[in-house]
Design a protein around this motif. Structure first.
Motif, mmCIF file in Angstrom:
data_model
loop_
_atom_site.group_PDB
_atom_site.id
_atom_site.type_symbol
_atom_site.label_atom_id
_atom_site.label_comp_id
_atom_site.label_asym_id
_atom_site.label_seq_id
_atom_site.Cartn_x
_atom_site.Cartn_y
_atom_site.Cartn_z
ATOM 1 N N PRO A 83 29.774 31.188 32.394
ATOM 2 C CA PRO A 83 29.804 31.067 30.931
ATOM 3 C C PRO A 83 30.560 32.196 30.237
ATOM 4 O O PRO A 83 30.999 32.042 29.100
ATOM 5 C CB PRO A 83 28.321 31.095 30.534
ATOM 6 N N LEU A 84 30.720 33.329 30.924
ATOM 7 C CA LEU A 84 31.347 34.500 30.305
ATOM 8 C C LEU A 84 32.660 34.905 30.963
ATOM 9 O O LEU A 84 33.291 35.875 30.548
ATOM 10 C CB LEU A 84 30.376 35.696 30.367
ATOM 11 N N ASP A 85 33.079 34.183 32.000
ATOM 12 C CA ASP A 85 34.264 34.547 32.780
ATOM 13 C C ASP A 85 34.234 36.013 33.195
ATOM 14 O O ASP A 85 35.175 36.780 32.982
ATOM 15 C CB ASP A 85 35.550 34.219 32.019
ATOM 16 N N LYS A 86 33.123 36.398 33.819
ATOM 17 C CA LYS A 86 32.969 37.728 34.383
ATOM 18 C C LYS A 86 32.724 37.582 35.884
ATOM 19 O O LYS A 86 32.198 36.564 36.327
ATOM 20 C CB LYS A 86 31.783 38.464 33.745
ATOM 21 N N LEU A 87 33.104 38.596 36.625
ATOM 22 C CA LEU A 87 32.866 38.617 38.061
ATOM 23 C C LEU A 87 32.347 40.006 38.405
ATOM 24 O O LEU A 87 33.040 40.997 38.181
ATOM 25 C CB LEU A 87 34.163 38.321 38.820
ATOM 26 N N TYR A 88 31.114 40.052 38.907
ATOM 27 C CA TYR A 88 30.513 41.316 39.296
ATOM 28 C C TYR A 88 30.234 41.312 40.797
ATOM 29 O O TYR A 88 30.089 40.252 41.411
ATOM 30 C CB TYR A 88 29.212 41.574 38.538
ATOM 31 N N VAL A 89 30.130 42.504 41.356
ATOM 32 C CA VAL A 89 29.771 42.680 42.758
ATOM 33 C C VAL A 89 28.507 43.543 42.776
ATOM 34 O O VAL A 89 28.587 44.771 42.839
ATOM 35 C CB VAL A 89 30.913 43.330 43.569
ATOM 36 N N PRO A 90 27.331 42.906 42.674
ATOM 37 C CA PRO A 90 26.082 43.675 42.612
ATOM 38 C C PRO A 90 25.825 44.445 43.902
ATOM 39 O O PRO A 90 26.420 44.178 44.943
ATOM 40 C CB PRO A 90 25.012 42.603 42.405
ATOM 41 N N ASP A 91 24.886 45.384 43.816
ATOM 42 C CA ASP A 91 24.513 46.136 45.010
ATOM 43 C C ASP A 91 23.865 45.224 46.044
ATOM 44 O O ASP A 91 24.138 45.352 47.240
ATOM 45 C CB ASP A 91 23.587 47.289 44.633
ATOM 46 N N LEU A 92 23.008 44.301 45.603
ATOM 47 C CA LEU A 92 22.394 43.311 46.488
ATOM 48 C C LEU A 92 22.252 42.000 45.730
ATOM 49 O O LEU A 92 21.996 41.993 44.527
ATOM 50 C CB LEU A 92 21.003 43.769 46.946
ATOM 51 N N VAL A 93 22.419 40.901 46.462
ATOM 52 C CA VAL A 93 22.223 39.558 45.905
ATOM 53 C C VAL A 93 21.433 38.745 46.916
ATOM 54 O O VAL A 93 21.760 38.745 48.110
ATOM 55 C CB VAL A 93 23.565 38.828 45.649
ATOM 56 N N VAL A 94 20.399 38.049 46.450
ATOM 57 C CA VAL A 94 19.676 37.109 47.306
ATOM 58 C C VAL A 94 20.185 35.709 46.977
ATOM 59 O O VAL A 94 20.151 35.274 45.820
ATOM 60 C CB VAL A 94 18.148 37.202 47.092
ATOM 61 N N MET A 95 20.691 35.030 48.019
ATOM 62 C CA MET A 95 21.272 33.683 47.875
ATOM 63 C C MET A 95 20.776 32.811 49.023
ATOM 64 O O MET A 95 20.431 33.322 50.091
ATOM 65 C CB MET A 95 22.800 33.750 47.986
#
Length: 200
Positions: A83-95
């Motif tokens: 929705p915001l056209d942002k791309l982040y690389v978090p420290d951890l992601v649960v998927m």
């Protein structure tokens, strides 16, 4: 954070997101650095302090104690807040592991942030404000159901804040824990995160 060379006036008018995503895919990022897309530009995030990595390790070990086998904990995984056209690389992601397994091995694409069940950000001196404001707002818009902000540089002392129940671009609930206290993680993560085990 340091802005990379992609500037707004060089982005084609019709499809700026596609241009930025292609540049992100092709960017040769120095080892340990992360490239993110925010505010119409590519931003480089420098490698974190060793204590930052120690906290990430503690959180990851806690998550794996109780996490079902259908979910994985990922580092350096790009997530797209559509929705915001942002791309982040978090420290951890649960998927879900099946989503990661299904990705094209030949294309380095981010995953949709709305598929994430939990995002963890650990502040550094240079990015603490962004983690507290811009990323909090973005993850709520994704929406990511649970955002865990571990803030080593909070003005009131190091804290961990658990944000849940995103609605209309904001989290309805937040619980704040000073370092040293235990954080009960919601389902499906379960378990207790002992912030007293954090280094530094």
């Amino acid at each position: 954070m340091t802005a990379a060379m992609v500037e707004n006036d060089r982005v084609p008018r019709r499809r700026p997101w596609d241009f930025l995503l292609q540049a992100w895919r092709e960017l040769d990022v120095p080892e340990g650095w992360r490239a993110e897309i925010d505010g119409g530009q590519i931003v480089l995030v420098p490698p974190p302090h060793a204590h930052h990595n120690g906290i990430a390790d503690t959180v990851q070990r806690t998550l794996y104690r109780d996490l079902p086998g259908t979910l994985g904990v990922y580092q350096t995984l790009g997530i797209h807040i559509a929705p915001l056209d942002k791309l982040y690389v978090p420290d951890l992601v649960v998927m879900p592991t099946e989503l990661i397994a299904a990705m094209d091995a030949d294309i380095s694409d981010p995953v949709d942030a709305s598929e994430a069940l939990l995002v963890v950000e650990i502040t550094s001196k240079g990015n603490a404000k962004d983690d507290r404001t811009k990323k909090l707002w973005a993850y709520a818009h994704a929406p990511v159901p649970t955002y865990l902000l571990i803030d080593r540089f909070d003005e009131h002392g190091p804290t961990t804040t658990l944000f849940t129940e995103p609605q209309n671009g904001a989290y309805k609930l937040s619980e704040r824990f000073p370092f040293g206290e235990q954080v009960r993680l919601p389902d499906p993560f379960g378990g207790i995160l002992d912030t007293g085990a954090f280094p530094g």
